[in-house]
Design a protein around this motif. Structure first.
Motif, PDB file in Angstrom:
ATOM      1  N   ASP A 334       0.822  -1.212   0.000  1.00  0.00           N
ATOM      2  CA  ASP A 334       0.000   0.000   0.000  1.00  0.00           C
ATOM      3  C   ASP A 334       0.852   1.257   0.000  1.00  0.00           C
ATOM      4  O   ASP A 334       0.434   2.306  -0.496  1.00  0.00           O
ATOM      5  CB  ASP A 334      -0.926   0.018   1.226  1.00  0.00           C
ATOM      6  CG  ASP A 334      -2.024  -1.040   1.134  1.00  0.00           C
ATOM      7  OD1 ASP A 334      -2.221  -1.586   0.032  1.00  0.00           O
ATOM      8  OD2 ASP A 334      -2.656  -1.319   2.163  1.00  0.00           O
ATOM      9  N   ARG A 335       2.049   1.177   0.566  1.00  0.00           N
ATOM     10  CA  ARG A 335       2.927   2.347   0.623  1.00  0.00           C
ATOM     11  C   ARG A 335       3.300   2.809  -0.779  1.00  0.00           C
ATOM     12  O   ARG A 335       3.377   4.011  -1.038  1.00  0.00           O
ATOM     13  CB  ARG A 335       4.170   2.014   1.449  1.00  0.00           C
ATOM     14  CG  ARG A 335       5.221   3.109   1.525  1.00  0.00           C
ATOM     15  CD  ARG A 335       4.692   4.450   1.960  1.00  0.00           C
ATOM     16  NE  ARG A 335       3.930   4.405   3.192  1.00  0.00           N
ATOM     17  CZ  ARG A 335       3.304   5.455   3.703  1.00  0.00           C
ATOM     18  NH1 ARG A 335       3.304   6.619   3.059  1.00  0.00           N
ATOM     19  NH2 ARG A 335       2.632   5.342   4.826  1.00  0.00           N
ATOM     20  N   GLN A 338       0.562   4.812  -2.254  1.00  0.00           N
ATOM     21  CA  GLN A 338       0.498   6.146  -1.654  1.00  0.00           C
ATOM     22  C   GLN A 338       1.625   7.048  -2.139  1.00  0.00           C
ATOM     23  O   GLN A 338       1.467   8.262  -2.193  1.00  0.00           O
ATOM     24  CB  GLN A 338       0.561   6.026  -0.127  1.00  0.00           C
ATOM     25  CG  GLN A 338      -0.635   5.310   0.478  1.00  0.00           C
ATOM     26  CD  GLN A 338      -0.457   5.050   1.966  1.00  0.00           C
ATOM     27  OE1 GLN A 338       0.111   5.864   2.684  1.00  0.00           O
ATOM     28  NE2 GLN A 338      -0.931   3.905   2.432  1.00  0.00           N
ATOM     29  N   GLU A 339       2.763   6.447  -2.484  1.00  0.00           N
ATOM     30  CA  GLU A 339       3.934   7.227  -2.864  1.00  0.00           C
ATOM     31  C   GLU A 339       3.996   7.550  -4.351  1.00  0.00           C
ATOM     32  O   GLU A 339       4.534   8.576  -4.744  1.00  0.00           O
ATOM     33  CB  GLU A 339       5.214   6.459  -2.480  1.00  0.00           C
ATOM     34  CG  GLU A 339       5.448   6.351  -0.989  1.00  0.00           C
ATOM     35  CD  GLU A 339       5.623   7.700  -0.338  1.00  0.00           C
ATOM     36  OE1 GLU A 339       6.427   8.507  -0.825  1.00  0.00           O
ATOM     37  OE2 GLU A 339       4.922   7.952   0.663  1.00  0.00           O
TER      38      GLU A 339
END
Length: 359
Positions: A334-335, A338-339
């Motif tokens: 998920d990171r 988001q990034e």
């Protein structure tokens, strides 16, 4: 037989079999293994150029459940089986739960996991669930969860497999043995790594200390530990009641191995410093984009610290530096979402796709 010889022969049997004579396991303890350990030491030439050193990445994300926790968990679970335990328990921000659940499944044990609600990456939670662990979220942080499982273990009905279990440290120390062998029988000048619950820096230092006897080396590295700025109790010198960081694996306000980490820092002439979330994410992206290594955010904390120290002129020119990357990037996918923004779609035709590629 050395680790390299075992690798070449195809006979690698995991941490317990490779290092049993150096592990404080009970006599006759079984070998519970998923063939953990023997992880790659990957040269990082681009980062090395940036910091003026010979940098290598000890990528523990290549362990069976994707983190360094497997290195100690195999020993802890082997010890639990030897003691007749039928249940293991742990508190976790993610990686410990995944590893404990996998090794419990392998050993035929029940596994109980207590997690801080809403503070665990879904990739790690999925692992614990699919391996059959009983997962109990609690309204609190990791330190609250650890307090509960400590009490459970004190009843004698379950074995605690967090890093307060000395067999976890015994297994994790083997990373230092591997590094020494992979560097041709000598330790690095500096070893950087993230510090959360602090078992890893404690264990690595123990391994380097024992390497004096095992490999006959006459020096040890400076241990450089990185804590997230919002979860840096050792740096601050006091417990952090509400630790905050995007690096969930090191979001811990009262490390169980605090004393061991301080001893490793002081005995090695090293340091434990804070890095910001922005610095962690910069290092996370850098590792993936220039070295081709995808680690979870917490893993990048050691690289963030190395970059900071180089910017301050504190990395000796030409030093041999090892950085432990503690977990695989797929632990927290998920990171990435988001990034990095997903590009908009185009027509499924060459004249639409080629310009996107600059062709």
């Amino acid at each position: 037989m050395t680790m390299d010889a075992l690798r070449r022969s195809g006979a690698w049997g995991g941490v317990v079999e490779a290092f049993r004579e150096r592990l404080a396991l009970p006599a006759g303890a079984p070998t519970i293994t998923l063939l953990e350990g023997n992880t790659p030491l990957i040269p990082a030439p681009t980062i090395g150029d940036r910091v003026g050193a010979d940098v290598h990445l000890k990528f523990e994300g290549m362990n069976p459940t994707g983190s360094f926790k497997d290195r100690g968990m195999c020993v802890a679970v082997s010890g639990a089986v030897a003691s007749g335990s039928k249940v293991i328990v742990c508190a976790s921000t993610g990686n410990t739960s995944a590893s404990a659940a996998a090794y419990a499944a392998r050993a035929g044990l029940r596994c109980g996991v207590v997690i801080p609600e809403g503070q665990i990456a879904l990739g790690k939670l999925a692992q614990a669930l699919i391996h059959g662990a009983s997962v109990i979220p609690v309204e609190g942080n990791f330190d609250d969860a650890l307090g509960i499982v400590r009490e459970l273990a004190e009843t004698g009905e379950a074995t605690l497999v967090n890093s307060v279990n000395p067999l976890r440290i015994e297994g994790q120390k083997t990373v230092a043995f591997e590094v020494v062998e992979q560097l041709g029988g000598v330790p690095p000048d500096i070893h950087c790594l993230p510090v959360g619950n602090a078992g890893n820096i404690t264990a690595a230092w123990l391994g380097y200390t024992e390497a004096l006897e095992v490999y006959g080396v006459d020096r040890r590295p400076a241990m450089w530990g990185a804590q997230a700025a919002g979860a840096a109790p050792i740096v601050r010198g006091e417990r952090v009641e509400r630790p905050q960081t995007i690096a969930t694996a090191i979001r811990i306000g009262n490390p169980a191995s605090w004393d061991g980490a301080v001893a490793a820092r002081d005995s090695s002439g090293g340091t434990i410093e804070a890095v910001t979330d922005a610095e962690i994410l910069d290092a996370y992206r850098l590792l993936a984009s220039v070295e081709g290594v995808f680690c979870e955010p917490a893993s990048a904390a050691g690289v963030a610290l190395l970059l900071n120290k180089a910017a301050a002129g504190e990395v000796p020119p030409g030093a041999t530096v090892v950085v432990t990357l503690t977990g695989h990037g797929l632990k927290d996918p998920d990171r990435v979402v988001q990034e990095i923004e997903l590009p908009a779609s185009v027509r499924a035709e060459l004249d639409a796709v080629a310009p996107r590629l600059g062709l």
